[in-house]
Write a protein that holds these residues in place. Sequence first.
Motif, PDB file in Angstrom:
ATOM      1  N   PHE A 104       0.832  -1.204   0.000  1.00  0.00           N
ATOM      2  CA  PHE A 104       0.000   0.000   0.000  1.00  0.00           C
ATOM      3  C   PHE A 104       0.873   1.263   0.000  1.00  0.00           C
ATOM      4  N   TRP A 105       1.902   1.259   0.844  1.00  0.00           N
ATOM      5  CA  TRP A 105       2.789   2.422   0.921  1.00  0.00           C
ATOM      6  C   TRP A 105       3.564   2.611  -0.377  1.00  0.00           C
ATOM      7  N   ALA A 106       3.992   1.480  -0.988  1.00  0.00           N
ATOM      8  CA  ALA A 106       4.702   1.577  -2.259  1.00  0.00           C
ATOM      9  C   ALA A 106       3.774   2.077  -3.361  1.00  0.00           C
ATOM     10  N   ARG A 107       2.512   1.674  -3.281  1.00  0.00           N
ATOM     11  CA  ARG A 107       1.570   2.076  -4.326  1.00  0.00           C
ATOM     12  C   ARG A 107       1.341   3.587  -4.354  1.00  0.00           C
ATOM     13  N   ILE A 108       1.238   4.214  -3.215  1.00  0.00           N
ATOM     14  CA  ILE A 108       0.955   5.646  -3.206  1.00  0.00           C
ATOM     15  C   ILE A 108       2.186   6.475  -3.597  1.00  0.00           C
ATOM     16  N   GLN A 109       3.357   5.839  -3.664  1.00  0.00           N
ATOM     17  CA  GLN A 109       4.550   6.563  -4.097  1.00  0.00           C
ATOM     18  C   GLN A 109       4.836   6.381  -5.580  1.00  0.00           C
ATOM     19  N   LEU A 110       4.308   5.332  -6.168  1.00  0.00           N
ATOM     20  CA  LEU A 110       4.609   5.009  -7.560  1.00  0.00           C
ATOM     21  C   LEU A 110       3.581   5.638  -8.481  1.00  0.00           C
ATOM     22  N   GLY A 111       4.013   6.039  -9.664  1.00  0.00           N
ATOM     23  CA  GLY A 111       3.123   6.617 -10.648  1.00  0.00           C
ATOM     24  C   GLY A 111       3.905   7.324 -11.729  1.00  0.00           C
ATOM     25  N   TYR A 112       3.214   8.205 -12.468  1.00  0.00           N
ATOM     26  CA  TYR A 112       3.863   8.941 -13.550  1.00  0.00           C
ATOM     27  C   TYR A 112       4.963   9.860 -13.020  1.00  0.00           C
ATOM     28  N   THR A 113       4.761  10.393 -11.821  1.00  0.00           N
ATOM     29  CA  THR A 113       5.779  11.242 -11.195  1.00  0.00           C
ATOM     30  C   THR A 113       6.244  10.584  -9.909  1.00  0.00           C
ATOM     31  N   SER A 147      -5.921  13.059  -4.433  1.00  0.00           N
ATOM     32  CA  SER A 147      -7.039  12.965  -5.368  1.00  0.00           C
ATOM     33  C   SER A 147      -6.952  11.756  -6.289  1.00  0.00           C
ATOM     34  N   PHE A 148      -5.749  11.180  -6.441  1.00  0.00           N
ATOM     35  CA  PHE A 148      -5.599  10.085  -7.384  1.00  0.00           C
ATOM     36  C   PHE A 148      -5.041   8.820  -6.739  1.00  0.00           C
ATOM     37  N   ARG A 149      -3.837   8.895  -6.205  1.00  0.00           N
ATOM     38  CA  ARG A 149      -3.170   7.671  -5.752  1.00  0.00           C
ATOM     39  C   ARG A 149      -3.799   7.086  -4.494  1.00  0.00           C
ATOM     40  N   LEU A 150      -4.085   7.915  -3.508  1.00  0.00           N
ATOM     41  CA  LEU A 150      -4.624   7.395  -2.259  1.00  0.00           C
ATOM     42  C   LEU A 150      -6.001   6.767  -2.435  1.00  0.00           C
ATOM     43  N   PRO A 151      -6.970   7.431  -3.092  1.00  0.00           N
ATOM     44  CA  PRO A 151      -8.265   6.768  -3.272  1.00  0.00           C
ATOM     45  C   PRO A 151      -8.159   5.498  -4.114  1.00  0.00           C
ATOM     46  N   ARG A 152      -7.258   5.496  -5.104  1.00  0.00           N
ATOM     47  CA  ARG A 152      -7.098   4.286  -5.910  1.00  0.00           C
ATOM     48  C   ARG A 152      -6.552   3.144  -5.060  1.00  0.00           C
ATOM     49  N   ALA A 153      -5.576   3.443  -4.193  1.00  0.00           N
ATOM     50  CA  ALA A 153      -5.002   2.401  -3.343  1.00  0.00           C
ATOM     51  C   ALA A 153      -6.031   1.888  -2.336  1.00  0.00           C
ATOM     52  N   VAL A 154      -6.787   2.791  -1.723  1.00  0.00           N
ATOM     53  CA  VAL A 154      -7.819   2.367  -0.756  1.00  0.00           C
ATOM     54  C   VAL A 154      -8.890   1.549  -1.460  1.00  0.00           C
ATOM     55  N   PHE A 155      -9.295   2.010  -2.631  1.00  0.00           N
ATOM     56  CA  PHE A 155     -10.319   1.275  -3.376  1.00  0.00           C
ATOM     57  C   PHE A 155      -9.820  -0.113  -3.769  1.00  0.00           C
ATOM     58  N   ALA A 156      -8.553  -0.233  -4.146  1.00  0.00           N
ATOM     59  CA  ALA A 156      -7.994  -1.538  -4.503  1.00  0.00           C
ATOM     60  C   ALA A 156      -8.038  -2.487  -3.316  1.00  0.00           C
ATOM     61  N   VAL A 157      -7.730  -1.985  -2.122  1.00  0.00           N
ATOM     62  CA  VAL A 157      -7.783  -2.819  -0.923  1.00  0.00           C
ATOM     63  C   VAL A 157      -9.210  -3.289  -0.671  1.00  0.00           C
ATOM     64  N   LEU A 158     -10.163  -2.376  -0.777  1.00  0.00           N
ATOM     65  CA  LEU A 158     -11.555  -2.740  -0.534  1.00  0.00           C
ATOM     66  C   LEU A 158     -12.060  -3.750  -1.564  1.00  0.00           C
ATOM     67  N   ALA A 159     -11.785  -3.480  -2.840  1.00  0.00           N
ATOM     68  CA  ALA A 159     -12.267  -4.377  -3.887  1.00  0.00           C
ATOM     69  C   ALA A 159     -11.628  -5.758  -3.773  1.00  0.00           C
ATOM     70  N   GLY A 160     -10.313  -5.789  -3.532  1.00  0.00           N
ATOM     71  CA  GLY A 160      -9.651  -7.082  -3.387  1.00  0.00           C
ATOM     72  C   GLY A 160     -10.152  -7.853  -2.194  1.00  0.00           C
ATOM     73  N   ALA A 161     -10.363  -7.162  -1.080  1.00  0.00           N
ATOM     74  CA  ALA A 161     -10.871  -7.833   0.119  1.00  0.00           C
ATOM     75  C   ALA A 161     -12.269  -8.381  -0.128  1.00  0.00           C
ATOM     76  N   GLY A 162     -13.122  -7.592  -0.782  1.00  0.00           N
ATOM     77  CA  GLY A 162     -14.481  -8.053  -1.036  1.00  0.00           C
ATOM     78  C   GLY A 162     -14.526  -9.272  -1.937  1.00  0.00           C
ATOM     79  N   ILE A 163     -13.765  -9.245  -3.023  1.00  0.00           N
ATOM     80  CA  ILE A 163     -13.764 -10.386  -3.943  1.00  0.00           C
ATOM     81  C   ILE A 163     -13.183 -11.624  -3.267  1.00  0.00           C
ATOM     82  N   ALA A 164     -12.155 -11.447  -2.430  1.00  0.00           N
ATOM     83  CA  ALA A 164     -11.570 -12.592  -1.719  1.00  0.00           C
ATOM     84  C   ALA A 164     -12.564 -13.200  -0.737  1.00  0.00           C
ATOM     85  N   VAL A 165     -13.288 -12.352  -0.013  1.00  0.00           N
ATOM     86  CA  VAL A 165     -14.296 -12.864   0.924  1.00  0.00           C
ATOM     87  C   VAL A 165     -15.383 -13.622   0.166  1.00  0.00           C
ATOM     88  N   ALA A 166     -15.836 -13.051  -0.966  1.00  0.00           N
ATOM     89  CA  ALA A 166     -16.849 -13.732  -1.771  1.00  0.00           C
ATOM     90  C   ALA A 166     -16.333 -15.081  -2.267  1.00  0.00           C
TER      91      ALA A 166
END
Length: 656
Positions: free
Chosen positions: A377-386, A411-430
């Motif tokens: 998660f920490w690596a994700r919010i640091q990586l990107g175009y810049t 506005s971009f990296r943090l919500p995407r990282a949080v959303f990825a955690v939520l989506a991955g957790a939900g699909i794994a639980v399902a």
Amino acid sequence: MATDAGGESSLKISSNRFVWILTIAILLAAIAFFVSLLHGPKDIGLGTIIQSIVSHDSLSDLHMIARDIRLPRALVGLLVGGSLAAAGAVMQGVTRNPLAGPSIMGLSSGASLMVLMAMIAVPALSYNGTIAASMVGAALGYGSVLTVAAMSPGGFGPARLALAGTIISSLFGAVTHALIIYHRMAGDMLYWTVGGIATATWPQVAAILPFCTVGMIGAMVFASGITVLSLGNEVAVGLGQRTFMVRAGSTLCVLFLTGSAVAVAGPVGFVGLMVPHVCRMLVGSDYRRVIPLSFVVGAGMTEFADIAARSLIGGYKEVPLGILTAALGAPCFIWLIQRRMANRLEGGLTLQASSARVPRSRKLVLPILAGLLLVVFWARIQLGYTSMSPIVALETLFGHGTPADELVLLSFRLPRAVFAVLAGAGIAVAGAMFQSILRNDLAEPGILGVSAGANLAIVLVLATMTKSVMSSVFFLPASAVCGAMAAMLFVYLLCLGSQHSAIRLLLTGVAVSSALGAFTLLITLQLSERLYKFAVAFTAGSLSTAGWNYVAVLGVWLGILIPLAWSHAPTLNVLRTGDEPATGLGVAVARRSFFLLAVAVGICASCMALSGGVMCFEPAGNGKSRSYGLESNPKRGEIHDCTTTMFHHRPEGYHP
């Protein structure tokens, strides 16, 4: 009385009856062939077609259409359908698996993927090179399915092989779509994900004819051995059968037949599954009769399906052949599961009683995974175009960053990282819930038609609602959840009276997913270009569009459904032990299973709906975000650039 791979009794069919049945099948295939030659936007008579062959006039448009477009297309239809049907017959006889077929056992998807990779690596690849790549891919797909099935405790049961084939096909299909999107390919490449013969040419006929011929000759050589193998391995060995030689030779023939067919037509599904069952019902279990009859019936059926594909819409547009065969084949697959295999589908994975105590090594799994999640998660919010250093990221998180850093991170990296955690957790639980309820470790969230139902609902919304409704972050996810729930309920109703049968639920879900996917593509074909791109972007799926509104909506869904699932964890543990133990412990198996399946579908569908490209965001000139999900010229919308139509249209003014 012996039984064959489909459970039909080995009735003694007289030679005269077989000759009559084969003759009728040949006549029907010939009728389909001539109708295919005559059918099209341009009215061309049989005399013109004959003249185009006997005395071709290069200046005549009608002669060019008849000889260079319709005739090779009709021949390819015969060869492709016959090859796939014969390959399915051989596979079902050798493996004694009534669910075996090129599209089910991973051959078609593997061949399609390898052809695409070969064309990317070598754009000027010859037809023979394409066929060679297709055979390698078919072998890879088939080998992968056998490997996955061999790793399960139950071995090579029919249902396990079918489920393993579904998983491998889904994996190869996902890689195929990823390559198409990454390389921004045109519609001719998306064609490989659907299947069809609209672009057949004489060089393709010349390329696949030798492989089809060799494959059929080899299949007939091994036909008597396949008949003995269909009685069982022990019987075959007792009769002196060289089982290894028969299996190896038959597999090579299947690769020749399937590889050549997929190389020119893509993954045309269900032909190799349906036709052999029909032929065995007509002529019994002697594969010296089943294989040639399967070739003829498969050729005629594919030809008729291609005629229907050209007639369904009209004009210059046509439905890809693979969509139509999937829509026709899925009901036959369900019928096969429900009626022809009542005594052969049961026997899910054998579960061993586990100790109540958790080993010390397993107790470390949760903290280790939690630590890895934090690191990623920490690596994700640091990586990107810049690039953004850890110190700058921390300063920005605590409100001391520059406006540009705040825009990028918050506005971009943090919500995407949080959303990825939520989506991955939900699909794994399902997924965990599905595997427990269905008592099969090969089960996954989309297996009951969840993904296909959600995609169909979204496409229906696109086709019927206004732009303002479609741009809502709440309406589309709700529609996707409703579609997924409806698909799951439909699967459950098809298995009414045998809901406790986890294997039937799984395999019925596979068939329903194929049918719903075909209908989704049919509706998508009617959309405008802009809505079509939006629909393809949604079905492809991406996390790059996530914003805080996505996080809020998904958080509400998961905040309700995951605690509800957690509260029923004891019931899930009991259901995993089997129907009889669960009933003995006072659990209403059918009612509880349906309720928990609905919860799992709700979790999966809510995650998938928001990660399916519902709305796209990009930085605007004023530093804010704007939606361009339905805009025509996004500045940085890779999906929009590559989602060109997968359907083959003739140029304006061109009427073959």
